[in-house]
Scaffold this active site. Sequence first.
Site, mmCIF file in Angstrom:
data_model
loop_
_atom_site.group_PDB
_atom_site.id
_atom_site.type_symbol
_atom_site.label_atom_id
_atom_site.label_comp_id
_atom_site.label_asym_id
_atom_site.label_seq_id
_atom_site.Cartn_x
_atom_site.Cartn_y
_atom_site.Cartn_z
ATOM 1 N N GLU A 241 -16.402 -8.946 5.138
ATOM 2 C CA GLU A 241 -15.997 -8.009 6.010
ATOM 3 C C GLU A 241 -15.685 -8.688 7.303
ATOM 4 O O GLU A 241 -16.131 -9.613 7.791
ATOM 5 C CB GLU A 241 -17.310 -7.123 6.277
ATOM 6 C CG GLU A 241 -17.720 -6.172 5.161
ATOM 7 C CD GLU A 241 -18.616 -5.275 5.264
ATOM 8 O OE1 GLU A 241 -19.479 -5.611 6.250
ATOM 9 O OE2 GLU A 241 -19.061 -4.548 4.117
ATOM 10 N N ASP B 41 6.592 4.972 3.988
ATOM 11 C CA ASP B 41 5.645 4.882 2.565
ATOM 12 C C ASP B 41 6.687 4.140 1.734
ATOM 13 O O ASP B 41 7.606 4.782 1.173
ATOM 14 C CB ASP B 41 5.079 5.893 2.326
ATOM 15 C CG ASP B 41 3.971 5.475 0.911
ATOM 16 O OD1 ASP B 41 4.533 4.472 0.391
ATOM 17 O OD2 ASP B 41 3.202 6.378 0.418
ATOM 18 N N THR C 175 2.274 -0.301 -1.516
ATOM 19 C CA THR C 175 1.285 -0.577 -2.415
ATOM 20 C C THR C 175 1.999 -2.089 -2.547
ATOM 21 O O THR C 175 3.365 -2.350 -2.545
ATOM 22 C CB THR C 175 1.316 0.109 -3.784
ATOM 23 O OG1 THR C 175 2.469 0.534 -4.033
ATOM 24 C CG2 THR C 175 0.232 1.646 -3.277
ATOM 25 N N TYR D 56 -17.791 -11.794 -0.264
ATOM 26 C CA TYR D 56 -18.001 -10.762 0.739
ATOM 27 C C TYR D 56 -17.335 -11.228 2.051
ATOM 28 O O TYR D 56 -17.717 -12.453 2.410
ATOM 29 C CB TYR D 56 -19.367 -10.523 0.909
ATOM 30 C CG TYR D 56 -19.352 -8.914 0.331
ATOM 31 C CD1 TYR D 56 -18.722 -7.802 1.131
ATOM 32 C CD2 TYR D 56 -20.127 -8.422 -0.779
ATOM 33 C CE1 TYR D 56 -18.757 -6.562 0.687
ATOM 34 C CE2 TYR D 56 -20.164 -7.083 -1.091
ATOM 35 C CZ TYR D 56 -19.570 -6.209 -0.446
ATOM 36 O OH TYR D 56 -19.628 -4.716 -0.791
ATOM 37 N N LYS E 255 4.184 -2.447 -7.362
ATOM 38 C CA LYS E 255 5.240 -1.524 -7.966
ATOM 39 C C LYS E 255 6.446 -2.533 -8.267
ATOM 40 O O LYS E 255 6.302 -3.526 -8.621
ATOM 41 C CB LYS E 255 5.538 -0.360 -7.163
ATOM 42 C CG LYS E 255 4.188 0.573 -7.234
ATOM 43 C CD LYS E 255 4.622 2.049 -6.790
ATOM 44 C CE LYS E 255 3.493 2.924 -6.976
ATOM 45 N NZ LYS E 255 2.644 2.978 -5.839
ATOM 46 N N ARG F 80 -2.483 -4.833 -7.932
ATOM 47 C CA ARG F 80 -2.866 -3.528 -7.607
ATOM 48 C C ARG F 80 -3.666 -3.554 -6.179
ATOM 49 O O ARG F 80 -4.649 -4.097 -5.782
ATOM 50 C CB ARG F 80 -3.760 -2.890 -8.338
ATOM 51 C CG ARG F 80 -3.806 -2.865 -9.820
ATOM 52 C CD ARG F 80 -3.073 -1.814 -10.249
ATOM 53 N NE ARG F 80 -3.103 -0.690 -9.807
ATOM 54 C CZ ARG F 80 -2.364 0.473 -10.299
ATOM 55 N NH1 ARG F 80 -1.863 0.485 -11.343
ATOM 56 N NH2 ARG F 80 -2.476 1.597 -9.884
HETATM 57 N N1 DSN Z 1 1.723 5.798 -7.605
HETATM 58 C C1 DSN Z 1 2.119 6.703 -8.030
HETATM 59 C C2 DSN Z 1 3.191 6.806 -8.943
HETATM 60 O O1 DSN Z 1 3.012 6.642 -10.177
HETATM 61 O O2 DSN Z 1 4.282 6.815 -8.515
HETATM 62 C C3 DSN Z 1 1.211 7.819 -8.048
HETATM 63 O O3 DSN Z 1 0.444 7.391 -6.898
#
Ligand code: DSN
Length: 415
Positions: free
Chosen positions: A53, A197, A223, A51, A226, A232
């Site tokens: 924080e 984004d 994110t 943990y 990808k 993740r």
């Molecule tokens: N991440 C997305 C996608 O599959 O593009 C959805 O949030």
Amino acid sequence: MDELQRTDPEIFDLIKSEERYEIDSIRLIPSENYVSKAVLEATGSVLTNKYSEGYAGRRYYEGQRYVDQIESLAIERAKALFKVDHANVQPYSGSPANVAVYVALLKPGDTIMGLSLPHGGHLSHGWPVSVTGTFWRAAQYVVDRESHLIDLDAVRKLAHKERPKIIVTGGTAYPRLWDFKAFSEIAKEVDALLLADISHIAGLIVGGVHPDPAPYADVIMTTTHKTLRGPRGAMIMCRQQFADAIDKAVFPGLQGGPHNHTTAAIAVALKEAATPDFKTYARKIVSNAKTLADELLARGFSLVSGGTDNHLILVDLTNKKVIGKKGSKALETAGIVCNYNTVPYDPRKPFSPSGLRLGTPAVTSRGMGDAEMRQIANWMDRAIANAGDEAMLTRIASEVTEMCRQFPAPGLSLR
Ligand code: DSN
């Protein structure tokens, strides 16, 4: 995973089945990938026990001598790779990260202007069923009906009418390039901030095959799982003037303890993304997508915007007389995994839309190239023409498996 096998054979078997499935199928969901073994190892490490924080040097828990170093490394690597003043690597994932940006920079009821979800945007850019469309007021821009491209004059007009406090670029199903410079000019004209984004395209930006938002955006959110090929998670990067507000919004505003195992895996992925090999990978993602798009066009498929500049392709199946859901199911049976998707101005409902969304990050991680893209287009053509013919689809699936076995999936093994 010997101990897992002993302790919980049921879960062990399911994980191994998923592993085999990821090896034996062609994974075309554009937001998915195969992380390296190193990223998998960091994700599955003892850091899940902690943990922490707070932030490095300012924690609410003792015992952070190693965690602080790990988080600092992740931050430094993110700052160097994306050429930004500040990085926060703690957001649990993309949607919470976008909410953190709005919490940091907006007041409730302020206007967010993003690309409409059915036109390729994301829920967290102000779509009504997301809290981002209820706690804040949303104005949504769309793509042109004919070209399927973002019409910057229309964006400018909407911005002047709606006076958003923040304009968001990015989405989940836009197959073309984002003009960050033009968006930043529009944002300045109306006194709005610009949030880029880049969740889908972060790896392409790092690889130099997509324009870079760093000189133009006030805040960049991505994110990490990808095209960037990490675990993740998510990161928020920004100009120094917004750093405190962003950090406070993430913790204590919205989250408790960061997921340290994820932070370590993000650091590893960022190190990998800084290598020349990663640039080659990013280039190959795009050239594979272009080849797959051309091969589909040659087989009479209709593509939104007529093709792609990035890692994803949006197919409108209307002329094939198959709806998106039936098409994606047929492909799944044939061993090709993608998702059904709305297309711009779709006359059908979001739960049963007209299109399919495809992407090349995962197949490219396996080393597939032009010849395999041609073969995939062939199988897709046969599967869509024979949607409902289980015997034919199963035959295709065994051909798919045979080809997949020739391209090792990073981090995975059949043992
Ligand atoms: N991440 C997305 C996608 O599959 O593009 C959805 O949030």
